[in-house]
Each structure stands twice: as C-alpha cells, then as structure tokens.
Design an enzyme around this catalytic site. Structure first.
Site, short mmCIF file in Angstrom:
data_model
loop_
_atom_site.label_atom_id
_atom_site.label_comp_id
_atom_site.label_asym_id
_atom_site.label_seq_id
_atom_site.Cartn_x
_atom_site.Cartn_y
_atom_site.Cartn_z
N HIS A 44 0.94 -1.19 -0.11
CA HIS A 44 -0.12 -0.03 0.13
C HIS A 44 0.84 1.32 -0.02
O HIS A 44 0.81 2.27 -0.94
CB HIS A 44 -0.91 -0.05 1.31
N GLU A 45 1.91 1.32 0.90
CA GLU A 45 2.53 2.50 0.89
C GLU A 45 3.79 2.65 -0.19
O GLU A 45 3.93 3.86 -0.27
CB GLU A 45 3.50 2.56 2.20
N HIS B 56 1.67 4.51 -3.00
CA HIS B 56 2.10 6.06 -2.45
C HIS B 56 3.62 6.40 -3.09
O HIS B 56 3.59 7.55 -3.80
CB HIS B 56 1.80 6.36 -0.92
N GLU C 182 -4.44 8.15 -2.99
CA GLU C 182 -4.98 6.93 -2.15
C GLU C 182 -5.25 6.23 -3.42
O GLU C 182 -5.29 4.75 -3.41
CB GLU C 182 -6.11 7.07 -1.50
#
Length: 496
Positions: A263-264, A267, A293
């Site tokens: 997830h990160e 980003h 996001e």
C-alpha cells in the site's frame, strides 16, 4: 528577474522548507526518543510558521498579478500559476499564531494518542484532541470565509483541491445503500468454500522485512531515493527524492505488514514519479489525496490481490518463511487474501467492507467540525456507526475510535479520499489493463513495468496540472464514478 521566475524561486524555497519538515516529522513518527517530544514540537511549529509566512507573503500577490502578463508562459507554467494562487489564497486566510498553535497541539496530541491507544483510554486523549479540533474548526472557518466554502469543505480542499462534500455525500450514500446487501451476497458465495486455515507462525520480523523489500523492488520502488522503517501507523513521508515508507509487523500474521508495505509503496511510486522539472513547484506536487490513495489502493487491492500476483508471490512467500504445503499454494493464498470479514480495524479491512469504515469516519468528522456532536460522544457514536454500517461493535476504544492517527495529527477532511481513491483505483487499473495488454501477464511474472509505466504517463508525471476528474476522464474516459468499482467487486466476490 521576471515575476514568474521570482515566484518559482520563492516556491522552491518553500519546497526546501517542506522537505526539512517532512524528515523531522518522519523521525518523530519512527525513531525520536519520547524525551525529545517537547523540543521537536517547538522546532516543527517554528518551521511551519516560517513556511506559512513564506506562502502567505504579501508580495506574492503582486508577483501573481504581474506574472499573468509574462510572455512565453506555457501550459505547465500557467498551471503552476494557478496552483501558486490556490496555495497563496488558502494560506492568507490563516494568521501565523493559528498555524503555530495548531502545530504544537498536533505534536502534543500525537504523543498522547500513542499512549491512549496502547491503554485503550479515550478520556486520556480527549483534552488533547479537543484542542486540535478547536483549532481545525477555526482554520476551516477562516479558509471557508476566504474561499466561499463551508468549514468542512475548506478543510477537505487542503487534501483534495476542488473536492466538495455534496458530491461525496451522493457517492457515499449510494455505497452505504449498496454495500450491506452486496456484503451478504459475497459472504454467501464465500461460505460455499472451505475457510482457509490460518498460516502457522511465528513469522520472523527480519524475514517479513526481506519479503517486503523484494515486493517493493518488484513494484519499482527506487531504494536510492527512500527507505523502509517501522511506525505505530504505516505511512509514506519524507521529502522530494527521499520518499520513506513505514509498516508495522505482527509475528503471528505476516500479511498485515506485507500489504501495508505494498500500500505505502503505491504512494511512494507516485511521489517518486512526479515531474522532475517541476518537483519543487506547486504544479509538480501530487494532484490530491484521491489520486494518491488511488495509487496505494490500486497496488494493494487491484494488482496485488489478483490471482496473477499471488501466482508470482507464492514461491517468494514460501522461500521467505521456509514453508510448504497446500495452504501455501497460490489458489489457497488467493482465497485467503480475498476473504471478506466484518472486522474492527480499517487498515486491515478487505476491499468490500473497507468503504464502510471510511463512510463512518467521514460522517463523524463532518459532525464534529460542524459542532453538531460533542467530542465526548465520539466513542459511543463510533460504536453505533460500526453496528449500523458493519454489523459489529468494537470491544474497546483501541479497536474503535483510537485506532487511527489522522485526527490527532490534524488530518480532518482526509478520510473520504480513501474510498474515493478506491473508486479511482478501479477505473485506472481497468483502463491500464485495456491499454496495456501485458499488464496482468507482467504481474504474473513479477514485472510491474507495463502497469507502472502507464501510471507514470497518465497519473504520476501529470503532477497537479489537471484536476482529478479531468485526469480521470483523459485516462479512463469518465470522471470519478463508482460503476467500475462495483463491477470489480462483483467479478471478484460473486463468482464461485
């Protein structure tokens, strides 16, 4: 020097200040000893006041007026002027003492939150959070008056320029009506298959870290411009060309850290792919948190819970933990990674129930900013909302209203961007798969270059040049629309 050149030099200095703040904040959240909290809060407060004063400097208005007439200003430069004007207008609404007070209140509240969360003690956090909320209301009112927006929309505008609660209300009301019935259908389909057995740990943290780094490399993360660390709440931060991510480890369940890393990394890929020529300018920043996001959820939910990804990842997981057996095969892992469960923790939620967590927070923070609900009633209101939206009630506040750092850290208006991002992620991934036929075969080989290359062109390298709906329309053929997201959920969760 032309007026436009003067503006770019000035905002380059503001970017340098932001970079310093970013690294200090990252250190506060990862490695700083508790005893340094007070002096660090003073340092951050001073830097944020200086940054605010630079962004609100009266001379910027004169330069902006003159720069409108500068010859030779191209499309990117005109977009940069628009973004500079947006930043300047918002910053001139805030007095420096409000910025300083808010920074200090946030630093104190973050430290109090860590202890309150560990102790499951909302009352210990209440006075600190009340001060942050008071200052957020004041900031929202000041910006709203300047921008012609409600206080909540003025705060939302900081995270999603042009975002409006009226549009969010319609999207979220539609999802809130759709999700309970869909969840029941999906659970019924799921019940026709054996429940995957838990993978037996413990899973050594060093092995988890090594696996996470291999996945980061596969996705295209540049380790020469970033690093992986540990924090209470996973995040992506740092500075330009120093994009740092964090996760948290659980020796009983390696999937939490792994999916947090993925997830990160989504980003981080956005940050590492911003346009180099405008990296220090407002137009070179990410468009907003909806698109940000979308990048994290595209990687975590769309790409890395696909059968193709798990076919690639399964052997690496077995190797990392010296494991074998049918429970470690790709098909079994896919069932596990797409399992639906009504849980308490947002960051661990599956993509079917996740929007309900966000809708709850969005409705609560709107009520708190509008002062239509006392902050002292937050735990009870939270539990009631969890019951209504998810059919479950947290047994304590650590698993309830204390689980997120966003409100203690001043992130009011941020939460809706998570589910708006999930909607955008579905649109973008669908468009990438259609435009680049090697996207899914590439993921199956552990080659994310076709996907990331498409995202670099259509999202990352666009910076803030286009607003969210214009970027989505150019990339996917439509503005933000939940139809593709719903269709994705149906394909993944209603098929036997």
């Amino acid at each position: 020097m032309s007026a436009y050149a003067s503006l770019t030099v000035h905002f380059g200095r503001i970017a340098a200040m932001s970079n310093a703040i970013g690294i200090l904040q990252w250190d506060s959240d990862t490695m700083m000893p508790k005893g340094a909290a007070s002096s660090r809060a003073e340092s951050l407060a001073l830097l944020r006041v200086l940054q605010h004063e630079m962004a609100a400097h009266p001379q910027l208005g004169e330069w902006l007026e003159a720069a409108d007439g500068d010859a030779g200003v191209g499309d990117w430069e005109r977009a940069n002027l628009r973004e500079i004007r947006r930043v300047w207008t918002a910053q001139t609404a805030l007095p420096a003492d409000l910025v300083e007070a808010s920074s200090k209140a946030i630093s104190a509240c973050e430290m109090a939150w860590r202890q309150a969360r560990a102790d499951s003690n909302f009352l210990a956090l209440l006075p600190f959070l009340a001060e942050v909320l008071r200052l957020q209301r004041e900031a929202g009112a000041a910006k709203g008056e300047k921008l012609g927006l409600s206080p909540y929309d003025a705060l939302l505008n900081d995270y999603e320029p042009g975002g409006r609660s009226e549009k969010i209300d319609a999207l979220f009301d539609d999802l809130a009506a759709f999700l309970p019935g869909f969840t029941e259908q999906a659970l019924a389909v799921q019940s026709r298959h054996p429940t995957p057995a838990p993978l037996e740990g413990p899973f050594a943290i060093e092995a988890q870290r090594g696996l996470g780094q291999r996945m980061m490399a596969a996705l295209g993360y540049d380790f020469d411009r970033g690093r992986l660390d540990v924090s209470t709440h996973p995040f992506c931060g740092g500075a330009d060309n120093d994009v740092r991510i964090t996760t948290r480890y659980d020796e009983a369940d390696f999937s939490k850290a792994l999916m947090g890393v993925i997830h990160e990394t989504g980003h981080a890929l956005y940050e590492q792919g911003r346009p180099a020529a405008f990296m220090s300018q407002p137009v070179g920043q990410a468009r907003g948190m909806v698109l940000h996001e979308s990048q994290s959820l595209l990687m975590e939910m769309q790409a890395c819970r696909s059968p193709e990804f798990l076919g690639f990842a399964a052997p690496l997981m077995r190797e990392a933990f010296n494991a074998s057996g049918p429970d470690w095969e790709a098909g079994a892992l896919w069932r596990r990674y797409t399992r639906i469960e009504r849980g308490f923790i947002r960051v661990d939620a599956d993509e079917v129930t996740y929007p309900a967590h966000v809708i709850l927070r969005y409705r609560l923070e709107k009520a708190l900013i509008a002062d239509t609900m006392p902050l002292s009633e937050l735990p009870a209101a939270w539990n009631a909302g969890m019951r209504d939206l998810l059919g479950t009630v947290p047994p304590n506040d650590r698993l309830g209203c204390l689980q997120d750092i966003h409100w203690p850290s001043g992130g009011w208006g941020y939460f809706p961007t998570y589910t708006l991002g999930a909607i955008a992620a579905a649109q973008l991934f669908d468009a990438a798969c259609q435009a680049e036929p090697d996207t899914l075969p590439g993921i199956a080989r552990g080659d994310f270059a076709p996907l990331v290359g498409w995202l670099r062109t259509h999202v990352h390298a666009q910076g803030a040049r286009l607003d969210t709906d214009e970027l989505l329309t150019r990339a996917t053929g439509r503005p933000l629309d939940a139809a593709v997201f719903k269709a994705h959920l149906a394909r993944r969760y209603l098929a036997d």
